[in-house]
Motif scaffolding. Structure first.
Motif, PDB file in Angstrom:
ATOM      1  N   MET A  52      17.882  17.586  21.476  1.00  0.00           N
ATOM      2  CA  MET A  52      16.854  16.936  22.305  1.00  0.00           C
ATOM      3  C   MET A  52      16.941  15.417  22.207  1.00  0.00           C
ATOM      4  N   THR A  53      18.129  14.868  22.254  1.00  0.00           N
ATOM      5  CA  THR A  53      18.216  13.417  22.093  1.00  0.00           C
ATOM      6  C   THR A  53      18.080  12.680  23.420  1.00  0.00           C
ATOM      7  N   ASP A  54      18.524  13.303  24.497  1.00  0.00           N
ATOM      8  CA  ASP A  54      18.455  12.596  25.769  1.00  0.00           C
ATOM      9  C   ASP A  54      17.438  13.257  26.689  1.00  0.00           C
ATOM     10  N   SER A  55      16.226  12.718  26.665  1.00  0.00           N
ATOM     11  CA  SER A  55      15.163  13.400  27.407  1.00  0.00           C
ATOM     12  C   SER A  55      15.383  13.335  28.912  1.00  0.00           C
ATOM     13  N   SER A  56      16.211  12.401  29.371  1.00  0.00           N
ATOM     14  CA  SER A  56      16.430  12.316  30.814  1.00  0.00           C
ATOM     15  C   SER A  56      17.197  13.530  31.329  1.00  0.00           C
ATOM     16  N   LEU A  57      17.889  14.218  30.436  1.00  0.00           N
ATOM     17  CA  LEU A  57      18.631  15.402  30.851  1.00  0.00           C
ATOM     18  C   LEU A  57      17.763  16.658  30.861  1.00  0.00           C
ATOM     19  N   GLN A  58      16.619  16.559  30.184  1.00  0.00           N
ATOM     20  CA  GLN A  58      15.737  17.719  30.161  1.00  0.00           C
ATOM     21  C   GLN A  58      14.940  17.791  31.449  1.00  0.00           C
ATOM     22  N   THR A  59      14.599  18.997  31.877  1.00  0.00           N
ATOM     23  CA  THR A  59      13.652  19.115  32.969  1.00  0.00           C
ATOM     24  C   THR A  59      12.269  18.832  32.398  1.00  0.00           C
ATOM     25  N   SER A  60      11.522  17.995  33.089  1.00  0.00           N
ATOM     26  CA  SER A  60      10.176  17.705  32.613  1.00  0.00           C
ATOM     27  C   SER A  60       9.159  18.436  33.487  1.00  0.00           C
ATOM     28  N   ILE A  61       8.125  18.917  32.844  1.00  0.00           N
ATOM     29  CA  ILE A  61       7.106  19.723  33.513  1.00  0.00           C
ATOM     30  C   ILE A  61       5.745  19.100  33.258  1.00  0.00           C
ATOM     31  N   ALA A  62       4.987  18.861  34.321  1.00  0.00           N
ATOM     32  CA  ALA A  62       3.590  18.435  34.167  1.00  0.00           C
ATOM     33  C   ALA A  62       2.710  19.668  34.285  1.00  0.00           C
ATOM     34  N   ILE A  63       1.655  19.718  33.452  1.00  0.00           N
ATOM     35  CA  ILE A  63       0.680  20.814  33.580  1.00  0.00           C
ATOM     36  C   ILE A  63      -0.676  20.176  33.830  1.00  0.00           C
ATOM     37  N   LEU A  64      -1.065  20.136  35.099  1.00  0.00           N
ATOM     38  CA  LEU A  64      -2.339  19.507  35.473  1.00  0.00           C
ATOM     39  C   LEU A  64      -3.484  20.439  35.085  1.00  0.00           C
ATOM     40  N   GLY A  65      -4.538  19.863  34.517  1.00  0.00           N
ATOM     41  CA  GLY A  65      -5.609  20.711  34.002  1.00  0.00           C
ATOM     42  C   GLY A  65      -5.109  21.505  32.805  1.00  0.00           C
ATOM     43  N   GLY A  66      -4.203  20.899  32.074  1.00  0.00           N
ATOM     44  CA  GLY A  66      -3.488  21.623  31.022  1.00  0.00           C
ATOM     45  C   GLY A  66      -4.215  21.715  29.695  1.00  0.00           C
ATOM     46  N   THR A  67      -5.495  21.353  29.674  1.00  0.00           N
ATOM     47  CA  THR A  67      -6.236  21.419  28.412  1.00  0.00           C
ATOM     48  C   THR A  67      -6.876  22.787  28.197  1.00  0.00           C
ATOM     49  N   GLY A  68      -6.859  23.639  29.200  1.00  0.00           N
ATOM     50  CA  GLY A  68      -7.414  24.990  29.058  1.00  0.00           C
ATOM     51  C   GLY A  68      -6.411  25.925  28.395  1.00  0.00           C
ATOM     52  N   LYS A  69      -6.864  27.160  28.207  1.00  0.00           N
ATOM     53  CA  LYS A  69      -6.016  28.155  27.549  1.00  0.00           C
ATOM     54  C   LYS A  69      -4.697  28.371  28.281  1.00  0.00           C
ATOM     55  N   GLU A  70      -4.764  28.507  29.594  1.00  0.00           N
ATOM     56  CA  GLU A  70      -3.540  28.761  30.364  1.00  0.00           C
ATOM     57  C   GLU A  70      -2.555  27.635  30.156  1.00  0.00           C
ATOM     58  N   GLY A  71      -3.066  26.431  30.379  1.00  0.00           N
ATOM     59  CA  GLY A  71      -2.208  25.260  30.333  1.00  0.00           C
ATOM     60  C   GLY A  71      -1.577  25.077  28.968  1.00  0.00           C
ATOM     61  N   ALA A 109      10.838  26.018  24.306  1.00  0.00           N
ATOM     62  CA  ALA A 109      12.131  26.311  24.945  1.00  0.00           C
ATOM     63  C   ALA A 109      12.944  25.044  25.212  1.00  0.00           C
ATOM     64  N   GLY A 110      12.389  23.855  24.850  1.00  0.00           N
ATOM     65  CA  GLY A 110      13.163  22.622  24.973  1.00  0.00           C
ATOM     66  C   GLY A 110      12.814  21.751  26.161  1.00  0.00           C
ATOM     67  N   TYR A 111      11.841  22.157  26.951  1.00  0.00           N
ATOM     68  CA  TYR A 111      11.427  21.309  28.074  1.00  0.00           C
ATOM     69  C   TYR A 111      10.542  20.172  27.568  1.00  0.00           C
ATOM     70  N   GLN A 112      10.535  19.103  28.336  1.00  0.00           N
ATOM     71  CA  GLN A 112       9.649  17.980  28.052  1.00  0.00           C
ATOM     72  C   GLN A 112       8.363  18.237  28.838  1.00  0.00           C
ATOM     73  N   VAL A 113       7.254  18.410  28.125  1.00  0.00           N
ATOM     74  CA  VAL A 113       6.008  18.833  28.773  1.00  0.00           C
ATOM     75  C   VAL A 113       4.968  17.715  28.732  1.00  0.00           C
ATOM     76  N   HIS A 114       4.402  17.419  29.901  1.00  0.00           N
ATOM     77  CA  HIS A 114       3.317  16.442  29.987  1.00  0.00           C
ATOM     78  C   HIS A 114       2.032  17.180  30.346  1.00  0.00           C
ATOM     79  N   ILE A 115       1.097  17.215  29.416  1.00  0.00           N
ATOM     80  CA  ILE A 115      -0.198  17.832  29.705  1.00  0.00           C
ATOM     81  C   ILE A 115      -1.069  16.801  30.417  1.00  0.00           C
ATOM     82  N   GLY A 116      -1.595  17.168  31.575  1.00  0.00           N
ATOM     83  CA  GLY A 116      -2.477  16.266  32.314  1.00  0.00           C
ATOM     84  C   GLY A 116      -3.913  16.764  32.303  1.00  0.00           C
ATOM     85  N   SER A 117      -4.837  15.828  32.456  1.00  0.00           N
ATOM     86  CA  SER A 117      -6.250  16.188  32.573  1.00  0.00           C
ATOM     87  C   SER A 117      -6.941  15.048  33.303  1.00  0.00           C
ATOM     88  N   ARG A 118      -8.146  15.312  33.820  1.00  0.00           N
ATOM     89  CA  ARG A 118      -8.908  14.200  34.405  1.00  0.00           C
ATOM     90  C   ARG A 118      -9.146  13.145  33.336  1.00  0.00           C
TER      91      ARG A 118
END
Lengths: 226, 226
Positions: free
Chosen positions: B1-20, B30-39
């Protein structure tokens, strides 16, 4: 089977096709009195003879017009193609009062049969409800099973979701599902029929995409109560 | 995981709930770069810390506003309650062009959550499509899984049906389903989303009727291609 008045009788409208014959076979085998209906009484009689032959003659299956079949039965199952759905229902609706109608129809719109396309009423079953009126309980079921397997006693690896206008009607139809050797689930009110009808398009698409012929579904994570 | 630009990045909007959080956990693992979003960016940061702690710190999860998360990611997943669906999409739509939006929303209408009730567009995913426009590929997925199980590494006994505006987008999202340890199926065009969203109401009804808590579905009779 000496007193047919004590048996539940089932009409299968449009019952000369694969679906109808498969269901007739399984229900007659389970001891129900089955009336196969068709626009042509002659065709219905031929289909009934076919099914009786498979059953070695000891069960009760006969053929007649759709109207007569609907008149004779307590539960009326409609298995016609969507193009004949409204006309068939209009032609028998006076015979349905106080009975349960089971709609097996999937409102497929060729050529895009793997795309969900519902009628204005929301689903074929809701459309049936509008046609037959509130004096008839309407259920939707059997849209997703592979009908070929019904005729050869095979285990069908697909559960049957049953929606309907009352809990009691759904429970009654789940008994028929079980009599046919399948696992049935109460899938809620008639408004939920879009899910079970639409699932057929999803499964047609899966068959096409993954090279299968009999994709189905199973409910997981729940146990049916005895 | 040294080059994050090669990873697929995923945003999870409203990601503070159980699902997110459950999805964030599985994808980060699994090695993805995950951005949790919230209001609230603060809440998103707390949720990201929670997930990082479960992962023992070696994976890439951070928290930020929904807008920033959408901006940072190539695939944007929305897991907000239906009441916040339109507003959230309006607020981020300028960041979605050329990306894939994955809609996890089920348009439940309390108190009748076990009755299918779809918006005028046909489904939440089709409504999302109307809001974000044709420059965004829209998929629907993950509506039917039990999110509690995502956080505890359990096998989730439920398949994931993926609909979407293109075959390519669906294939991309099926990869994410598999990365989360689940079995995914191409369920066809975005018009089929009513089936997978509506199935959630059917499964809620089954849980209520049969005393289960995690009813799900499995596709039978088909094999996924490698």
């Amino acid at each position: 089977m000496t007193d047919s008045s004590l048996q539940t009788s089932i009409a299968i409208l449009g019952g000369t096709g694969k679906e109808g014959k498969g269901l007739a076979y399984r229900w007659a085998k389970a001891g129900y009195q089955v009336h196969i209906g068709s626009r042509s009484a002659d065709k219905a009689i031929i289909a009934a003879n076919d099914v009786r032959e498979m059953l070695k003659g000891e069960n009760s299956v006969d053929g007649m017009s759709n109207l007569e079949a609907a008149r004779e039965a307590g539960i009326v199952v409609i298995t016609v193609p969507y193009a004949a759905h409204r006309e068939t229902l209009e032609s028998v609706k006076d015979e349905l009062k106080g009975k349960i109608l089971v709609d097996v129809t999937v409102p497929l719109v060729p050529p895009k049969v793997s795309t969900v396309q519902m009628p204005v009423a929301g689903s074929a079953a809701q459309e049936a409800r509008e046609i037959v009126g509130v004096d008839v309980q309407v259920c939707a079921a059997f849209q997703n099973i592979s009908h070929e397997h019904l005729l050869d006693d095979a285990d069908v690896e697909c559960d049957v979701l049953v929606t309907g206008t009352s809990k009691e009607a759904r429970a009654e139809i789940i008994k028929l599902v079980e009599a046919a050797g399948l696992r049935g689930w109460d899938a809620g009110p008639i408004e939920n029929s879009v899910v079970i009808e639409g699932l057929t398009s999803v499964l047609i698409g899966i068959n096409k995409k993954y090279g299968s012929t009999h994709a189905g579904i199973k409910i997981t994570g729940a146990q049916r109560k005895a």
